[in-house]
Scaffold this motif. Structure first.
Motif, PDB file in Angstrom:
ATOM      1  N   ILE A  57       0.850  -1.185   0.000  1.00 12.51           N
ATOM      2  CA  ILE A  57       0.000   0.000   0.000  1.00 12.51           C
ATOM      3  C   ILE A  57       0.892   1.244   0.000  1.00 12.51           C
ATOM      4  O   ILE A  57       1.752   1.406   0.857  1.00 12.51           O
ATOM      5  CB  ILE A  57      -0.929   0.014   1.237  1.00 12.51           C
ATOM      6  N   PHE A  58       0.660   2.120  -0.984  1.00 14.07           N
ATOM      7  CA  PHE A  58       1.491   3.313  -1.155  1.00 14.07           C
ATOM      8  C   PHE A  58       0.616   4.542  -1.338  1.00 14.07           C
ATOM      9  O   PHE A  58      -0.512   4.446  -1.787  1.00 14.07           O
ATOM     10  CB  PHE A  58       2.401   3.151  -2.383  1.00 14.07           C
ATOM     11  N   ARG A  59       1.167   5.688  -1.016  1.00 17.16           N
ATOM     12  CA  ARG A  59       0.452   6.948  -1.196  1.00 17.16           C
ATOM     13  C   ARG A  59       1.355   7.920  -1.947  1.00 17.16           C
ATOM     14  O   ARG A  59       2.568   7.825  -1.888  1.00 17.16           O
ATOM     15  CB  ARG A  59       0.016   7.536   0.144  1.00 17.16           C
ATOM     16  N   THR A  60       0.735   8.872  -2.643  1.00 18.45           N
ATOM     17  CA  THR A  60       1.492   9.907  -3.340  1.00 18.45           C
ATOM     18  C   THR A  60       1.360  11.254  -2.647  1.00 18.45           C
ATOM     19  O   THR A  60       1.937  12.235  -3.093  1.00 18.45           O
ATOM     20  CB  THR A  60       1.009  10.057  -4.799  1.00 18.45           C
ATOM     21  N   LEU A  61       0.628  11.284  -1.569  1.00 19.57           N
ATOM     22  CA  LEU A  61       0.313  12.511  -0.842  1.00 19.57           C
ATOM     23  C   LEU A  61       0.810  12.368   0.587  1.00 19.57           C
ATOM     24  O   LEU A  61       0.826  11.266   1.130  1.00 19.57           O
ATOM     25  CB  LEU A  61      -1.222  12.676  -0.841  1.00 19.57           C
ATOM     26  N   GLY A  62       1.215  13.449   1.193  1.00 26.59           N
ATOM     27  CA  GLY A  62       1.638  13.404   2.586  1.00 26.59           C
ATOM     28  C   GLY A  62       0.484  13.111   3.527  1.00 26.59           C
ATOM     29  O   GLY A  62      -0.677  13.104   3.138  1.00 26.59           O
ATOM     30  N   LEU A  63       0.824  12.875   4.768  1.00 26.43           N
ATOM     31  CA  LEU A  63      -0.177  12.584   5.794  1.00 26.43           C
ATOM     32  C   LEU A  63      -0.957  13.833   6.183  1.00 26.43           C
ATOM     33  O   LEU A  63      -0.425  14.945   6.141  1.00 26.43           O
ATOM     34  CB  LEU A  63       0.500  12.032   7.048  1.00 26.43           C
ATOM     35  N   ASP A  64      -2.203  13.633   6.598  1.00 24.54           N
ATOM     36  CA  ASP A  64      -3.012  14.744   7.119  1.00 24.54           C
ATOM     37  C   ASP A  64      -2.269  15.474   8.232  1.00 24.54           C
ATOM     38  O   ASP A  64      -2.236  16.692   8.277  1.00 24.54           O
ATOM     39  CB  ASP A  64      -4.337  14.237   7.688  1.00 24.54           C
ATOM     40  N   SER A  65      -1.655  14.713   9.120  1.00 26.29           N
ATOM     41  CA  SER A  65      -0.993  15.293  10.280  1.00 26.29           C
ATOM     42  C   SER A  65       0.228  16.133   9.896  1.00 26.29           C
ATOM     43  O   SER A  65       0.604  17.048  10.623  1.00 26.29           O
ATOM     44  CB  SER A  65      -0.573  14.192  11.249  1.00 26.29           C
ATOM     45  N   ALA A  66       0.827  15.863   8.759  1.00 26.00           N
ATOM     46  CA  ALA A  66       1.986  16.635   8.311  1.00 26.00           C
ATOM     47  C   ALA A  66       1.588  17.835   7.468  1.00 26.00           C
ATOM     48  O   ALA A  66       2.358  18.776   7.319  1.00 26.00           O
ATOM     49  CB  ALA A  66       2.929  15.739   7.519  1.00 26.00           C
ATOM     50  N   GLN A  67       0.401  17.822   6.892  1.00 27.51           N
ATOM     51  CA  GLN A  67      -0.023  18.906   6.005  1.00 27.51           C
ATOM     52  C   GLN A  67      -0.636  20.080   6.744  1.00 27.51           C
ATOM     53  O   GLN A  67      -0.518  21.213   6.313  1.00 27.51           O
ATOM     54  CB  GLN A  67      -1.052  18.377   5.001  1.00 27.51           C
ATOM     55  N   SER A  68      -1.277  19.843   7.838  1.00 27.69           N
ATOM     56  CA  SER A  68      -2.037  20.887   8.514  1.00 27.69           C
ATOM     57  C   SER A  68      -1.201  22.045   9.062  1.00 27.69           C
ATOM     58  O   SER A  68      -1.581  23.190   8.875  1.00 27.69           O
ATOM     59  CB  SER A  68      -2.868  20.287   9.637  1.00 27.69           C
ATOM     60  N   PRO A  69      -0.090  21.818   9.745  1.00 24.42           N
ATOM     61  CA  PRO A  69       0.619  22.945  10.364  1.00 24.42           C
ATOM     62  C   PRO A  69       1.152  23.976   9.373  1.00 24.42           C
ATOM     63  O   PRO A  69       1.099  25.156   9.634  1.00 24.42           O
ATOM     64  CB  PRO A  69       1.763  22.281  11.106  1.00 24.42           C
ATOM     65  N   GLY A  70       1.656  23.565   8.225  1.00 22.11           N
ATOM     66  CA  GLY A  70       2.264  24.497   7.271  1.00 22.11           C
ATOM     67  C   GLY A  70       1.346  25.606   6.818  1.00 22.11           C
ATOM     68  O   GLY A  70       1.618  26.786   7.038  1.00 22.11           O
ATOM     69  N   PRO A  71       0.231  25.267   6.201  1.00 21.44           N
ATOM     70  CA  PRO A  71      -0.680  26.325   5.724  1.00 21.44           C
ATOM     71  C   PRO A  71      -1.202  27.213   6.850  1.00 21.44           C
ATOM     72  O   PRO A  71      -1.399  28.408   6.667  1.00 21.44           O
ATOM     73  CB  PRO A  71      -1.810  25.545   5.060  1.00 21.44           C
ATOM     74  N   ALA A  72      -1.400  26.655   8.008  1.00 21.12           N
ATOM     75  CA  ALA A  72      -1.942  27.441   9.118  1.00 21.12           C
ATOM     76  C   ALA A  72      -0.947  28.483   9.609  1.00 21.12           C
ATOM     77  O   ALA A  72      -1.323  29.581  10.019  1.00 21.12           O
ATOM     78  CB  ALA A  72      -2.345  26.525  10.264  1.00 21.12           C
ATOM     79  N   THR A  73       0.351  28.174   9.549  1.00 24.08           N
ATOM     80  CA  THR A  73       1.349  29.097  10.068  1.00 24.08           C
ATOM     81  C   THR A  73       1.914  30.014   8.989  1.00 24.08           C
ATOM     82  O   THR A  73       2.573  30.992   9.301  1.00 24.08           O
ATOM     83  CB  THR A  73       2.504  28.338  10.739  1.00 24.08           C
ATOM     84  N   THR A  74       1.708  29.706   7.716  1.00 25.38           N
ATOM     85  CA  THR A  74       2.298  30.527   6.652  1.00 25.38           C
ATOM     86  C   THR A  74       1.275  31.337   5.879  1.00 25.38           C
ATOM     87  O   THR A  74       1.643  32.086   4.993  1.00 25.38           O
ATOM     88  CB  THR A  74       3.083  29.643   5.662  1.00 25.38           C
TER      89      THR A  74
END
Length: 66
Positions: free
Chosen positions: A45-62
């Protein structure tokens, strides 16, 4: 069948991954981001997208006005 590209949502990808892993079919999900999909240690099982937990902080702080 050798592989599946798909399941666009985390709930359907997670349910289907059980079947694919049991049957020896590789799955690549282009959009499912739930950590539980790959946290179970399945080898096919593979994904091409990062995890939800890794994506949330960036946009919120930038984002402007944050």
């Amino acid at each position: 069948m050798k592989f599946v590209i798909g399941h666009m949502t985390s709930p359907t990808a997670q349910l289907a991954s059980d079947i694919y892993e049991d049957e020896g079919i590789a799955m690549i999900t282009p959009a499912a981001a739930s950590p539980e999909i790959t946290a179970r240690g399945y080898k096919l099982i593979f994904r091409t997208l990062g995890l939800d937990s890794a994506q949330s902080p960036g946009p919120a702080t930038t984002s402007p006005g944050a």
